[in-house]
Design a protein around this motif. Structure first.
Motif, PDB file in Angstrom:
ATOM      1  N   GLU A 241      96.152 -43.204-126.637  1.00  0.00           N
ATOM      2  CA  GLU A 241      94.996 -42.825-127.433  1.00  0.00           C
ATOM      3  C   GLU A 241      95.183 -43.371-128.842  1.00  0.00           C
ATOM      4  N   THR A 242      94.195 -44.089-129.341  1.00  0.00           N
ATOM      5  CA  THR A 242      94.259 -44.619-130.702  1.00  0.00           C
ATOM      6  C   THR A 242      93.873 -43.519-131.678  1.00  0.00           C
ATOM      7  N   LEU A 243      94.080 -43.775-132.948  1.00  0.00           N
ATOM      8  CA  LEU A 243      93.695 -42.832-133.991  1.00  0.00           C
ATOM      9  C   LEU A 243      92.192 -42.567-133.943  1.00  0.00           C
ATOM     10  N   GLN A 244      91.430 -43.629-133.753  1.00  0.00           N
ATOM     11  CA  GLN A 244      89.981 -43.503-133.667  1.00  0.00           C
ATOM     12  C   GLN A 244      89.596 -42.679-132.428  1.00  0.00           C
ATOM     13  N   ASP A 245      90.263 -42.929-131.301  1.00  0.00           N
ATOM     14  CA  ASP A 245      89.997 -42.157-130.081  1.00  0.00           C
ATOM     15  C   ASP A 245      90.279 -40.673-130.303  1.00  0.00           C
ATOM     16  N   LEU A 246      91.415 -40.391-130.940  1.00  0.00           N
ATOM     17  CA  LEU A 246      91.796 -39.007-131.206  1.00  0.00           C
ATOM     18  C   LEU A 246      90.737 -38.324-132.059  1.00  0.00           C
ATOM     19  N   MET A 247      90.305 -39.009-133.098  1.00  0.00           N
ATOM     20  CA  MET A 247      89.305 -38.430-133.991  1.00  0.00           C
ATOM     21  C   MET A 247      87.996 -38.159-133.249  1.00  0.00           C
ATOM     22  N   GLU A 248      87.512 -39.124-132.510  1.00  0.00           N
ATOM     23  CA  GLU A 248      86.248 -38.947-131.790  1.00  0.00           C
ATOM     24  C   GLU A 248      86.347 -37.833-130.746  1.00  0.00           C
ATOM     25  N   ARG A 249      87.471 -37.793-130.034  1.00  0.00           N
ATOM     26  CA  ARG A 249      87.653 -36.758-129.009  1.00  0.00           C
ATOM     27  C   ARG A 249      87.657 -35.369-129.624  1.00  0.00           C
ATOM     28  N   ARG A 250      88.413 -35.213-130.711  1.00  0.00           N
ATOM     29  CA  ARG A 250      88.509 -33.888-131.326  1.00  0.00           C
ATOM     30  C   ARG A 250      87.200 -33.472-131.994  1.00  0.00           C
ATOM     31  N   LEU A 251      86.476 -34.376-132.614  1.00  0.00           N
ATOM     32  CA  LEU A 251      85.184 -34.024-133.206  1.00  0.00           C
ATOM     33  C   LEU A 251      84.218 -33.559-132.114  1.00  0.00           C
ATOM     34  N   ARG A 252      84.276 -34.231-130.974  1.00  0.00           N
ATOM     35  CA  ARG A 252      83.432 -33.856-129.839  1.00  0.00           C
ATOM     36  C   ARG A 252      83.845 -32.473-129.306  1.00  0.00           C
ATOM     37  N   GLU A 253      85.147 -32.280-129.112  1.00  0.00           N
ATOM     38  CA  GLU A 253      85.635 -30.994-128.597  1.00  0.00           C
ATOM     39  C   GLU A 253      85.322 -29.847-129.558  1.00  0.00           C
ATOM     40  N   MET A 254      85.452 -30.086-130.836  1.00  0.00           N
ATOM     41  CA  MET A 254      85.161 -29.045-131.821  1.00  0.00           C
ATOM     42  C   MET A 254      83.674 -28.704-131.824  1.00  0.00           C
ATOM     43  N   GLY A 255      82.837 -29.691-131.590  1.00  0.00           N
ATOM     44  CA  GLY A 255      81.400 -29.433-131.482  1.00  0.00           C
ATOM     45  C   GLY A 255      81.067 -28.598-130.253  1.00  0.00           C
ATOM     46  N   HIS A 256      81.682 -28.928-129.116  1.00  0.00           N
ATOM     47  CA  HIS A 256      81.445 -28.175-127.889  1.00  0.00           C
ATOM     48  C   HIS A 256      81.951 -26.747-128.023  1.00  0.00           C
ATOM     49  N   ARG A 257      83.063 -26.568-128.713  1.00  0.00           N
ATOM     50  CA  ARG A 257      83.636 -25.237-128.903  1.00  0.00           C
ATOM     51  C   ARG A 257      82.691 -24.347-129.710  1.00  0.00           C
ATOM     52  N   ARG A 258      81.884 -24.955-130.560  1.00  0.00           N
ATOM     53  CA  ARG A 258      80.911 -24.195-131.346  1.00  0.00           C
ATOM     54  C   ARG A 258      79.590 -24.014-130.595  1.00  0.00           C
ATOM     55  N   GLY A 259      79.566 -24.443-129.346  1.00  0.00           N
ATOM     56  CA  GLY A 259      78.359 -24.274-128.558  1.00  0.00           C
ATOM     57  C   GLY A 259      77.347 -25.386-128.729  1.00  0.00           C
ATOM     58  N   ARG A 260      77.771 -26.456-129.346  1.00  0.00           N
ATOM     59  CA  ARG A 260      76.881 -27.607-129.518  1.00  0.00           C
ATOM     60  C   ARG A 260      77.073 -28.569-128.366  1.00  0.00           C
ATOM     61  N   GLY A 261      76.103 -29.382-128.165  1.00  0.00           N
ATOM     62  CA  GLY A 261      76.219 -30.402-127.133  1.00  0.00           C
ATOM     63  C   GLY A 261      76.719 -31.724-127.683  1.00  0.00           C
ATOM     64  N   GLU A 262      77.026 -31.761-128.996  1.00  0.00           N
ATOM     65  CA  GLU A 262      77.472 -33.013-129.598  1.00  0.00           C
ATOM     66  C   GLU A 262      78.640 -32.760-130.535  1.00  0.00           C
ATOM     67  N   SER A 263      79.165 -33.815-131.099  1.00  0.00           N
ATOM     68  CA  SER A 263      80.305 -33.732-132.019  1.00  0.00           C
ATOM     69  C   SER A 263      79.903 -33.034-133.310  1.00  0.00           C
ATOM     70  N   ILE A 264      80.888 -32.426-133.968  1.00  0.00           N
ATOM     71  CA  ILE A 264      80.622 -31.964-135.323  1.00  0.00           C
ATOM     72  C   ILE A 264      80.673 -33.200-136.219  1.00  0.00           C
ATOM     73  N   SER A 265      80.063 -33.083-137.373  1.00  0.00           N
ATOM     74  CA  SER A 265      80.055 -34.234-138.273  1.00  0.00           C
ATOM     75  C   SER A 265      81.418 -34.411-138.927  1.00  0.00           C
ATOM     76  N   LEU A 266      81.660 -35.602-139.385  1.00  0.00           N
ATOM     77  CA  LEU A 266      82.901 -35.886-140.092  1.00  0.00           C
ATOM     78  C   LEU A 266      82.975 -35.040-141.363  1.00  0.00           C
ATOM     79  N   ARG A 267      81.850 -34.820-142.010  1.00  0.00           N
ATOM     80  CA  ARG A 267      81.811 -33.981-143.224  1.00  0.00           C
ATOM     81  C   ARG A 267      82.246 -32.549-142.913  1.00  0.00           C
ATOM     82  N   GLU A 268      81.773 -32.005-141.791  1.00  0.00           N
ATOM     83  CA  GLU A 268      82.179 -30.651-141.404  1.00  0.00           C
ATOM     84  C   GLU A 268      83.681 -30.588-141.171  1.00  0.00           C
ATOM     85  N   ALA A 269      84.212 -31.579-140.490  1.00  0.00           N
ATOM     86  CA  ALA A 269      85.644 -31.610-140.214  1.00  0.00           C
ATOM     87  C   ALA A 269      86.428 -31.793-141.515  1.00  0.00           C
ATOM     88  N   TYR A 270      85.925 -32.636-142.413  1.00  0.00           N
ATOM     89  CA  TYR A 270      86.599 -32.857-143.693  1.00  0.00           C
ATOM     90  C   TYR A 270      86.637 -31.573-144.519  1.00  0.00           C
TER      91      TYR A 270
END
Length: 165
Positions: A3-32
Motif C-alpha cells: 500500500e502506498t502512502l496515497q493508497d493509505l490516505m484514500e483508504r482511511r479517508l473512505r473508512e472514516m467517512g463510512h464509520r460516520r454513516g456516510r457513503g463517501e470519504s471524509i474531506s481532507l480538511r476534516e481529517a486535517y
C-alpha cells in the motif's frame, strides 16, 4: 501488494467517512482538523503541566494535499501527524512511505568512550555513509509496475476530482 502512502490516505479517508454513516470519504480538511485538535490538546496539557512542547507546529494542510496527490517523501513530523490524522499506527505510515521505522536512540557500547577524536570521526563518517546510501535506495524507483500503478492512480484521482467540480 504494498500500500502506498496515497493508497493509505484514500483508504482511511473512505473508512472514516463510512464509520460516520456516510457513503463517501471524509474531506481532507476534516481529517486535517484532527491534527489541529491534537495539537491544541497537547498545548493545553503543556500549559497545565508546565512542560513545554518540544516540537514545532503541525505540517500545513498543503503538505497533506501533496501527499494525497502522490508525494511520498515525508519527515518524521509529517509521518506522526499523518498517523494522527488517519487514526493509524505510525508504523503503517512509515511502511506505506517506504521508510524504515526508528528503532530509538543508537548508543555505542561504553568501551567506545575510549576512542580519540580522529577515531570518533571515522565512526561517524561510516554512519553517515550508511545513511546516505540508504537515502539513495529510497530514491530508486520501486519497480515499473508499482510506478505505472501510482501514475494511473494519480491520473484517475485528478480526473475524479475534476468530475466532482
Amino acid at each position: 501488494m504494498n500500500e502506498t502512502l496515497q493508497d493509505l490516505m484514500e483508504r482511511r479517508l473512505r473508512e472514516m467517512g463510512h464509520r460516520r454513516g456516510r457513503g463517501e470519504s471524509i474531506s481532507l480538511r476534516e481529517a486535517y482538523q484532527r491534527v489541529l485538535d491534537a495539537r491544541n490538546r497537547d498545548e493545553l496539557e503543556a500549559a497545565e503541566t508546565g512542560v513545554p512542547l518540544n516540537q514545532a507546529g503541525p505540517p500545513t494542510y498543503e503538505v497533506f494535499r501533496r501527499i494525497r496527490n502522490g508525494h511520498t517523501r515525508i519527515t518524521d513530523t509529517t509521518a506522526s501527524a499523518l498517523a494522527t490524522m488517519l487514526d493509524v499506527p505510525l508504523s503503517d505510515v512509515y511502511r506505506a512511505a517506504g521508510i524504515a521505522p526508528r528503532l530509538g536512540r543508537f548508543e555505542l557500547p561504553t568501551r567506545a568512550d575510549r576512542l580519540d577524536q580522529d577515531q570518533r570521526k571515522v565512526v561517524l563518517s561510516v554512519v553517515d555513509a550508511i545513511l546516505k546510501a540508504g537515502e539513495g535506495d529510497a530514491k530508486q524507483p520501486a519497480g515499473d509496475e508499482l510506478d505505472k500503478r501510482r501514475k494511473m492512480q494519480r491520473v484517475q484521482t485528478r480526473a475524479a476530482r475534476r468530475d466532482d467540480s
